[in-house]
Design a protein around this motif. Sequence first.
Motif, short mmCIF file in Angstrom:
data_model
loop_
_atom_site.label_atom_id
_atom_site.label_comp_id
_atom_site.label_asym_id
_atom_site.label_seq_id
_atom_site.Cartn_x
_atom_site.Cartn_y
_atom_site.Cartn_z
N ALA A 144 0.87 -1.17 0.00
CA ALA A 144 0.00 0.00 0.00
C ALA A 144 0.91 1.22 0.00
CB ALA A 144 -0.91 0.00 1.22
N GLN A 145 0.34 2.38 -0.06
CA GLN A 145 1.14 3.59 -0.07
C GLN A 145 1.89 3.70 1.26
OE1 GLN A 145 -1.12 7.12 -0.81
NE2 GLN A 145 0.64 8.19 -1.66
N GLY A 146 3.20 3.70 1.17
CA GLY A 146 4.04 3.80 2.36
C GLY A 146 4.27 2.48 3.09
N VAL A 147 3.77 1.37 2.56
CA VAL A 147 3.96 0.06 3.19
C VAL A 147 4.77 -0.81 2.24
CG1 VAL A 147 2.85 -1.99 4.15
CG2 VAL A 147 1.75 0.24 4.37
N ARG A 148 6.00 -1.10 2.63
CA ARG A 148 6.88 -1.92 1.80
C ARG A 148 7.38 -3.09 2.64
NH1 ARG A 148 11.50 0.73 -1.82
NH2 ARG A 148 9.62 1.35 -2.91
N VAL A 149 7.33 -4.28 2.08
CA VAL A 149 7.82 -5.47 2.76
C VAL A 149 8.91 -6.11 1.91
CG1 VAL A 149 5.67 -5.95 3.98
CG2 VAL A 149 6.05 -6.96 1.75
N LYS A 150 9.77 -6.85 2.60
CA LYS A 150 10.84 -7.59 1.93
C LYS A 150 10.46 -9.07 2.00
CE LYS A 150 15.87 -8.09 2.21
NZ LYS A 150 17.06 -7.68 2.99
N ALA A 151 10.40 -9.73 0.86
CA ALA A 151 9.99 -11.13 0.80
C ALA A 151 11.04 -11.95 0.06
CB ALA A 151 8.65 -11.27 0.10
N ILE A 152 11.13 -13.20 0.41
CA ILE A 152 12.01 -14.12 -0.31
C ILE A 152 11.38 -14.41 -1.67
CG2 ILE A 152 13.02 -16.43 -0.28
CD1 ILE A 152 12.91 -16.27 2.79
N LYS A 153 12.21 -14.41 -2.71
CA LYS A 153 11.70 -14.60 -4.07
C LYS A 153 10.86 -15.87 -4.22
CE LYS A 153 14.57 -12.52 -7.60
NZ LYS A 153 15.53 -12.84 -8.66
N GLN A 154 11.27 -16.94 -3.59
CA GLN A 154 10.58 -18.21 -3.76
C GLN A 154 9.18 -18.21 -3.16
OE1 GLN A 154 11.68 -20.65 -5.71
NE2 GLN A 154 13.45 -19.38 -6.15
N THR A 155 8.86 -17.20 -2.32
CA THR A 155 7.52 -17.15 -1.73
C THR A 155 6.52 -16.43 -2.64
OG1 THR A 155 7.96 -15.10 -0.51
CG2 THR A 155 8.44 -17.19 0.61
N ILE A 156 6.97 -15.96 -3.79
CA ILE A 156 6.05 -15.34 -4.74
C ILE A 156 5.24 -16.46 -5.38
CG2 ILE A 156 5.84 -13.98 -6.85
CD1 ILE A 156 6.88 -12.41 -4.41
N GLY A 157 3.94 -16.40 -5.20
CA GLY A 157 3.07 -17.46 -5.71
C GLY A 157 2.74 -17.30 -7.17
N ASP A 158 2.44 -16.06 -7.59
CA ASP A 158 2.01 -15.85 -8.96
C ASP A 158 2.25 -14.40 -9.35
OD1 ASP A 158 1.04 -16.53 -11.43
OD2 ASP A 158 -1.07 -16.65 -10.81
N VAL A 159 2.36 -14.17 -10.63
CA VAL A 159 2.46 -12.82 -11.18
C VAL A 159 1.12 -12.49 -11.81
CG1 VAL A 159 3.66 -11.35 -12.85
CG2 VAL A 159 4.91 -13.14 -11.65
N ILE A 160 0.54 -11.35 -11.40
CA ILE A 160 -0.75 -10.93 -11.92
C ILE A 160 -0.53 -10.25 -13.27
CG2 ILE A 160 -2.77 -9.47 -11.53
CD1 ILE A 160 -2.20 -9.73 -8.53
N PRO A 161 -1.24 -10.67 -14.30
CA PRO A 161 -1.07 -10.04 -15.62
C PRO A 161 -1.45 -8.57 -15.57
CG PRO A 161 -2.82 -11.69 -15.68
CD PRO A 161 -2.24 -11.73 -14.30
N PRO A 162 -0.93 -7.76 -16.49
CA PRO A 162 -1.21 -6.31 -16.46
C PRO A 162 -2.69 -5.95 -16.48
CG PRO A 162 0.54 -6.81 -18.03
CD PRO A 162 0.01 -8.12 -17.54
N GLY A 163 -3.55 -6.77 -17.02
CA GLY A 163 -4.97 -6.48 -17.07
C GLY A 163 -5.68 -6.78 -15.76
N GLY A 164 -4.98 -7.33 -14.75
CA GLY A 164 -5.58 -7.69 -13.48
C GLY A 164 -5.91 -6.46 -12.64
N SER A 165 -6.54 -6.65 -11.51
CA SER A 165 -6.91 -5.52 -10.65
C SER A 165 -5.67 -4.93 -10.00
CB SER A 165 -7.90 -5.99 -9.58
OG SER A 165 -7.29 -6.95 -8.75
N ALA A 166 -5.71 -3.62 -9.80
CA ALA A 166 -4.56 -2.92 -9.22
C ALA A 166 -4.46 -3.22 -7.73
CB ALA A 166 -4.70 -1.43 -9.44
N ALA A 167 -3.23 -3.38 -7.23
CA ALA A 167 -3.02 -3.70 -5.83
C ALA A 167 -2.89 -2.45 -4.98
CB ALA A 167 -1.77 -4.56 -5.68
N ASN A 168 -2.40 -1.36 -5.55
CA ASN A 168 -2.10 -0.17 -4.75
C ASN A 168 -3.06 0.98 -5.07
OD1 ASN A 168 0.03 -1.54 -3.62
ND2 ASN A 168 1.49 -0.81 -5.16
N ASP A 169 -4.35 0.76 -4.90
CA ASP A 169 -5.33 1.81 -5.17
C ASP A 169 -5.50 2.69 -3.96
OD1 ASP A 169 -5.68 0.96 -7.70
OD2 ASP A 169 -7.53 -0.15 -7.31
#
Length: 108
Positions: free
Chosen positions: A83-108
């Motif tokens: 979110a705005q002003g909220v940044r987390v550090k994650a291990i790459k392998q914990t990324i489950g999926d990449v949302i395609p560009p047409g998907g809903s925005a995460a940072n509204d």
Amino acid sequence: MFDILAAAGGAAAEAPPAWINWLPIIGMILIFWFLIIRPQMKRTKEHQQKVAGLKKGDQVVTAGGLVGKIAKVDDDYVHIDLAQGVRVKAIKQTIGDVIPPGGSAAND
């Protein structure tokens, strides 16, 4: 006379070749390979390719269900803006999926 009966009884009690006893086990191994192991290996390979292709600006879903936009990519970690002003550090392998560009925005 007894020799004929003994010969007939011996032929009836003869066991099948040993390799025939292994056929059901080999069949089960093949079924497990094609229905479970091979598809899992394919999914793992696809996930590794997705993780290797991560770049700044991609919208992702972590294994924990968090949705965000990648702000920075390191060798083993990604920095995700949730979110705005909220940044987390994650291990790459914990990324489950990449949302395609047409998907809903995460940072509204």
